[in-house]
Design an enzyme around this catalytic site. Structure first.
Site, PDB file in Angstrom:
ATOM      1  N   GLU A  84       1.005  -1.210  -0.123  1.00  0.00           N
ATOM      2  CA  GLU A  84      -0.114  -0.007   0.033  1.00  0.00           C
ATOM      3  C   GLU A  84       0.596   0.983  -0.024  1.00  0.00           C
ATOM      4  OE1 GLU A  84      -3.323  -0.178   3.020  1.00  0.00           O
ATOM      5  OE2 GLU A  84      -3.824   1.748   2.247  1.00  0.00           O
ATOM      6  N   LYS A 262      -7.955  -0.863  11.334  1.00  0.00           N
ATOM      7  CA  LYS A 262      -7.469  -1.641   9.814  1.00  0.00           C
ATOM      8  C   LYS A 262      -5.860  -0.628   9.696  1.00  0.00           C
ATOM      9  CE  LYS A 262      -6.486  -1.817   5.461  1.00  0.00           C
ATOM     10  NZ  LYS A 262      -5.857  -0.864   4.497  1.00  0.00           N
ATOM     11  N   ASP A 278       4.048 -14.194  11.906  1.00  0.00           N
ATOM     12  CA  ASP A 278       2.957 -14.568  11.590  1.00  0.00           C
ATOM     13  C   ASP A 278       1.789 -13.370  11.416  1.00  0.00           C
ATOM     14  OD1 ASP A 278       0.284 -15.806  11.193  1.00  0.00           O
ATOM     15  OD2 ASP A 278       1.094 -17.392  12.344  1.00  0.00           O
ATOM     16  N   HIS A 376      -3.048   9.880  -0.054  1.00  0.00           N
ATOM     17  CA  HIS A 376      -3.096   8.493  -0.496  1.00  0.00           C
ATOM     18  C   HIS A 376      -2.840   8.431  -2.191  1.00  0.00           C
ATOM     19  CE1 HIS A 376      -3.584   4.151  -0.177  1.00  0.00           C
ATOM     20  NE2 HIS A 376      -4.501   4.505  -1.357  1.00  0.00           N
TER      21      HIS A 376
HETATM   22  P1  NAD Z   1       9.602 -22.830  16.745  1.00  0.00           P
HETATM   23  O1  NAD Z   1       8.928 -24.079  17.238  1.00  0.00           O
HETATM   24  O2  NAD Z   1      10.209 -22.772  15.325  1.00  0.00           O
HETATM   25  O3  NAD Z   1      10.690 -22.282  17.666  1.00  0.00           O
HETATM   26  C1  NAD Z   1      10.545 -22.272  19.109  1.00  0.00           C
HETATM   27  C2  NAD Z   1      11.571 -23.146  19.667  1.00  0.00           C
HETATM   28  O4  NAD Z   1      12.853 -22.535  19.522  1.00  0.00           O
HETATM   29  C3  NAD Z   1      11.238 -23.139  21.122  1.00  0.00           C
HETATM   30  O5  NAD Z   1      10.340 -24.070  21.590  1.00  0.00           O
HETATM   31  C4  NAD Z   1      12.720 -23.111  21.789  1.00  0.00           C
HETATM   32  O6  NAD Z   1      13.147 -24.610  22.003  1.00  0.00           O
HETATM   33  C5  NAD Z   1      13.620 -22.675  20.739  1.00  0.00           C
HETATM   34  N1  NAD Z   1      14.535 -21.566  20.966  1.00  0.00           N
HETATM   35  C6  NAD Z   1      15.774 -21.356  20.617  1.00  0.00           C
HETATM   36  N2  NAD Z   1      15.998 -20.099  21.106  1.00  0.00           N
HETATM   37  C7  NAD Z   1      15.167 -19.558  21.823  1.00  0.00           C
HETATM   38  C8  NAD Z   1      14.751 -18.192  22.234  1.00  0.00           C
HETATM   39  N3  NAD Z   1      15.750 -17.337  22.294  1.00  0.00           N
HETATM   40  N4  NAD Z   1      13.534 -17.891  22.783  1.00  0.00           N
HETATM   41  C9  NAD Z   1      12.496 -18.841  22.708  1.00  0.00           C
HETATM   42  N5  NAD Z   1      12.791 -20.070  22.194  1.00  0.00           N
HETATM   43  C10 NAD Z   1      13.979 -20.498  21.511  1.00  0.00           C
HETATM   44  O7  NAD Z   1       8.465 -21.721  16.684  1.00  0.00           O
HETATM   45  P2  NAD Z   1       7.211 -21.158  17.456  1.00  0.00           P
HETATM   46  O8  NAD Z   1       7.798 -19.714  17.889  1.00  0.00           O
HETATM   47  O9  NAD Z   1       7.187 -22.350  18.613  1.00  0.00           O
HETATM   48  O10 NAD Z   1       5.760 -21.085  16.494  1.00  0.00           O
HETATM   49  C11 NAD Z   1       5.881 -20.219  15.448  1.00  0.00           C
HETATM   50  C12 NAD Z   1       5.348 -20.637  14.235  1.00  0.00           C
HETATM   51  O11 NAD Z   1       4.167 -21.556  14.640  1.00  0.00           O
HETATM   52  C13 NAD Z   1       5.020 -19.733  13.259  1.00  0.00           C
HETATM   53  O12 NAD Z   1       5.487 -20.065  12.225  1.00  0.00           O
HETATM   54  C14 NAD Z   1       3.639 -19.636  13.161  1.00  0.00           C
HETATM   55  O13 NAD Z   1       2.911 -19.483  11.941  1.00  0.00           O
HETATM   56  C15 NAD Z   1       3.397 -21.154  13.366  1.00  0.00           C
HETATM   57  N6  NAD Z   1       1.733 -21.449  13.997  1.00  0.00           N
HETATM   58  C16 NAD Z   1       0.698 -20.574  14.323  1.00  0.00           C
HETATM   59  C17 NAD Z   1      -0.479 -21.131  14.889  1.00  0.00           C
HETATM   60  C18 NAD Z   1      -1.297 -19.966  15.432  1.00  0.00           C
HETATM   61  O14 NAD Z   1      -1.071 -18.962  15.613  1.00  0.00           O
HETATM   62  N7  NAD Z   1      -2.641 -20.318  15.726  1.00  0.00           N
HETATM   63  C19 NAD Z   1      -0.740 -22.457  15.101  1.00  0.00           C
HETATM   64  C20 NAD Z   1       0.307 -23.103  14.489  1.00  0.00           C
HETATM   65  C21 NAD Z   1       1.581 -22.797  14.341  1.00  0.00           C
END
Ligand code: NAD
Length: 422
Positions: A84, A262, A278, A376
């Site tokens: 946008e 929005k 996300d 805009h």
């Molecule tokens: P991930 O599992 O890829 O990474 C998280 C992991 O990284 C942690 O569990 C930990 O073990 C490790 N880690 C290493 N260094 C860390 C630090 N400094 N801090 C925290 N953790 C650290 O990702 P995630 O964040 O658990 O999940 C995010 C993904 O899940 C996104 O891609 C999202 O789109 C997706 N997702 C979203 C939904 C939803 O929003 N409803 C549902 C399912 C999946």
């Protein structure tokens, strides 16, 4: 604290090459620091294929830089990915107008992520609720064992809550696991915990578990930002008054509040996308939070200070990460985080909230003064010229001619292009 300034006057008029030069100096990592932006067209083939199923290409979206921002006393540059035209221009303009009062001040509630477990067919849910709460230490040990990395980083299981809701066939037990996911958005982390713990809980209370997934209503991850715009920086006391009236419209009317929010998400989602986070999770959380009182409401509030200046504030849930998901594997997301100096989810979240507030100020001021279309459409004019078939030099000439005529639309662009081409 850095002495660098994000006040990059004239940045918009530079070539992309020159802008990248400035950015390289900003990052200060020598030649090749902005290498992820060398190719405008694509991510590496193998990465695209690994990131999603059935990959057939990429959908490039322009990435720009919000300049002029000061967040918590520090000059920052904030990358924004958006299609946008006016979004980034509005943030830069807005941020410039509150530099004299110190920019944006923020606060961060923490990175507590909620996972839900739905338990059905429990004969005695009130007794079962107390059973689960009593066994919180067992739940802690179980969850922390699943993700020891989070525990090492000072996070992991924090609390358990049990809600009893009236479902179609009786009481539904909803267990909330509250987990500190530190620098991760945390969806995968808490979903794994919920999936593994669910059968254990069902066994304890004699019921059956069904859904096991995080809640996107991330109301334990609220980020707040506020700023003051001096009346004389924004057009005087009358503009302050009209902006307050404009803001009040969103407070009293959900039809307006939806558009108001929005506009906030124009900025928020652009930074979220640029950093590989996300966007859907953030959007869902923001809108659910905005509706929590029962009436869908604005995420920002506007007031007049004792001096007659305009004060704005925002409260928004932000489940953001600098690790996990796509944040670590997407080269542009990595660069974006580096440009922002976002070395924690907390720092990233504070900047995103500030951008949301800045974006809202920009929209409110435009709406309450010239109307949104003037700025805009001026920025959108080149897109319209391209839609009408203009190429090369013609694009700017047609856009300028449309702006001069005050008629910025495809019909005018087509007519002007025909005239230009004789
Ligand atoms: P991930 O599992 O890829 O990474 C998280 C992991 O990284 C942690 O569990 C930990 O073990 C490790 N880690 C290493 N260094 C860390 C630090 N400094 N801090 C925290 N953790 C650290 O990702 P995630 O964040 O658990 O999940 C995010 C993904 O899940 C996104 O891609 C999202 O789109 C997706 N997702 C979203 C939904 C939803 O929003 N409803 C549902 C399912 C999946």
């Amino acid at each position: 604290m850095s002495e660098r300034t994000s006040r990059l006057s004239g940045f918009a008029t530079l070539s992309r090459e020159k802008r990248l030069g400035i950015l390289s100096d900003w990052i200060d990592e020598g030649e090749g620091a902005t290498g992820a932006l060398d190719r405008l067209d694509a991510l590496p083939d193998d990465l695209v294929d690994r990131m999603i199923e059935n990959a057939i290409g990429v959908m490039p979206v322009p990435l720009g830089l919000a300049t002029n921002m000061i967040v918590d006393g520090e000059d920052v540059l904030i990358p924004m990915a958006t299609e946008e035209s006016s979004v980034i221009a509005a943030v830069c303009n807005t941020a410039r107008r509150c530099r004299s009062t110190g920019g944006f001040r923020t606060s961060y509630a923490g990175s507590l992520t909620i996972a839900q477990i739905q338990l059905l067919d429990v004969a005695d849910p009130h007794r079962a609720r107390l059973e689960i709460l009593r066994r919180a230490d067992e739940i802690r040990a179980f969850c922390d064992d699943i993700d020891p990395v989070l525990v090492e980083l000072g996070g992991g299981f924090q609390d358990v809550d049990v809600r009893l809701l009236n479902g179609r066939k009786g009481t539904v037990m909803v267990v909330h696991l509250i987990v500190d996911t530190r620098d991760a958005m945390g969806a995968n982390a808490v979903n794994t915990m919920a999936e593994r713990l669910a059968p254990v809980l069902a066994d304890w209370v004699g019921g059956r578990s069904l859904l096991r997934i995080l809640s996107n209503l991330a109301d334990r991850r609220i980020v707040r930002a506020e700023a003051v715009w001096p009346a004389d920086e924004i057009g005087g006391p009358e503009v302050v008054e009209t902006m307050l009236e404009a803001a009040d419209f969103a407070v009293i009317d959900p039809y307006r509040a939806a558009t108001h929010n929005k506009g906030i998400m124009n900025g928020v989602s652009a930074v979220v996308l640029a950093t590989g986070n996300d966007t859907r999770a953030i959007e869902a959380g923001a809108h659910a939070f905005a509706a929590q009182s029962g009436q869908y409401s604005p995420l920002t509030r506007w007031e007049k200070t004792a001096n007659g200046d305009l004060a704005g504030s925002i409260e928004i849930p932000l489940s953001l990460g600098i690790v996990g998901g796509a944040t670590r594997i997407h080269p542009v997301a990595q660069l974006a985080l580096k440009i922002m100096g976002a070395d924690s989810a907390e720092k990233l979240s504070r900047m995103v909230a500030a951008v949301g507030l800045a974006q809202n100020f920009g929209a409110l001021r435009a709406l309450a003064t010239d109307g949104i279309q003037k700025g805009h459409m001026a920025l959108h004019a080149q897109n319209i010229a391209i839609t009408a078939g203009a190429t090369g030099d013609e694009i700017v000439r047609i856009a300028e001619a449309m702006k001069a005529s005050g008629d910025i639309n495809e019909r005018t662009a087509t007519r002007l292009l025909k005239e230009l081409r004789g």
